[in-house]
Scaffold this motif. Structure first.
Motif: not given
Lengths: 167, 192
Positions: A135-138, A25-29, A96-97, B64-67
């Motif tokens: 989720s509400g955002r993404g 969640r932090g990395l996505m944020h 949550n990625s 691999g975030l957003l991979a």
């Protein structure tokens, strides 16, 4: 002494589990903050990837990217992809990625039109494909294959007709 | 009283450190279990896969975030020669390959920091649309010379890496040391 050890173990377990759930969640944020800085519920096309592109490691110079940070708090968001003569794909990532949806040109030769709604909410009447976001955002990401400067310019032009907006 | 308070603060700190360190170690070990090797290429199955639980989700997000999903693209990395030495600008390499069971592929050269090398050569990547059918060969060197296909390592120094991306792999695509491109060292400068 025993109570100190027990407390330390309990805190270790709590920390471990909390960080485990907080990390994706932090990395996505952070990614949503960067990609959504110029406005949410709108597509933003990146420049052609060169040695000066240093936001994400190992960027691919083969693609023209467009990103949209979506926010469903005011209702569904409509996402469309203008067709592109070569490979393209639309990927949707939840807060949550999780990559919860992907479509490419093999499945949608004439482009894609999606109505993104919050999971569990009522499905509206529409000709678009209804997709539920967990989720509400993404983040929505379009990749168009464009390995040369000329094709990249064409992909950016095609991207200007893409829609990411409240319906 | 003060000593007891200090002991509790220390207890909490130790707990937090153990919790964070144990998670880091779990993700390191878990992440490496997603690794696979084919010849000199390494492949991380975590990137682009679907999370089966909180641990795989954390590993995927970290690696691999957003991979792209594995159905769309597979990624392979190469950063050592056959002798186990880091790839070096002072050497000339040749990458030879046969057609891959996929719709499209590309090979990109990255510096040791994971970014494209700023050398002005505009030879970051070679992709299948430029190479015709049949077997092919790409020169990896600071200068193009007579090679038709070239990835510029000028300014990359020591420790650069190649990334092979295989897009829309066919159902029968099976990566192996034989099916993936093979790197060989052609020559190295005297100083090496």
């Amino acid at each position: 002494m025993g109570k100190y050890v027990q407390t330390a173990i309990l805190i270790a377990i709590i920390t471990h589990v909390m960080l485990l759930f907080a990390l994706p969640r932090g990395l996505m944020h952070v990614a949503m903050q960067r990609l959504g800085a110029a406005g949410e519920n709108a597509w933003h096309s990146g420049e052609r990837v060169t040695a000066r592109s240093r936001q994400i490691v190992r960027p691919s110079p083969d693609f023209a990217y467009a990103s949209c940070v979506y926010d469903l708090s005011r209702g569904p968001v409509r996402i469309t992809v203008t067709p592109w003569p070569s490979y393209w794909s639309l990927s949707l990532y939840g807060a949550n990625s999780d990559n919860f949806y992907v479509i490419d040109d093999r499945e949608a030769r004439r482009g894609a039109a999606i109505l993104l709604i919050r999971a569990g909410s009522r499905h509206p009447e529409t000709d678009d494909t209804v997709v539920e976001s967990p989720s509400g955002r993404g983040i929505a990401l379009i990749r168009r294959l464009a390995p040369s400067p000329e094709t990249h310019a064409g992909a950016v032009a095609a991207a200007s007709a893409d829609i990411c907006a409240p319906s | 009283m003060l000593r007891r308070a200090a002991a509790w603060v220390l207890t909490v700190l130790i707990g937090v450190v153990i919790g964070a360190a144990s998670l880091w170690a779990t993700l390191e070990i878990g992440g490496s279990s997603f690794g696979a090797h084919f010849g000199l290429w390494s492949h991380n199955r975590a990137a682009g896969s679907t999370a089966a639980g909180p641990y795989t989700r954390a590993i995927i997000a970290r690696d691999g975030l957003l991979a792209l999903s594995a159905r769309e693209a597979l990624y392979f990395n190469l950063d050592r020669d056959a002798g186990g030495r880091p790839l070096d600008e002072s050497c000339v390499y040749e990458l030879r390959g046969a057609p891959l069971a996929a719709r499209w592929w590309s090979v990109t050269l990255y510096g040791d920091d994971g970014f494209l090398v700023d050398n002005g050569d505009n030879a970051y990547s070679v992709d299948a649309s430029r190479i015709g059918a049949g077997t092919w060969s790409i020169r990896i060197a600071p200068v193009q010379g007579s090679a038709p296909y070239w990835l510029s390592s000028r300014g990359a120094g020591r420790g650069f890496a190649l990334t092979l991306r295989v897009y829309n792999p066919q159902d029968d695509f099976r990566p192996s040391a034989e099916s993936l491109p093979v790197l060989s060292q052609v020559s190295c400068a005297e100083a090496h």
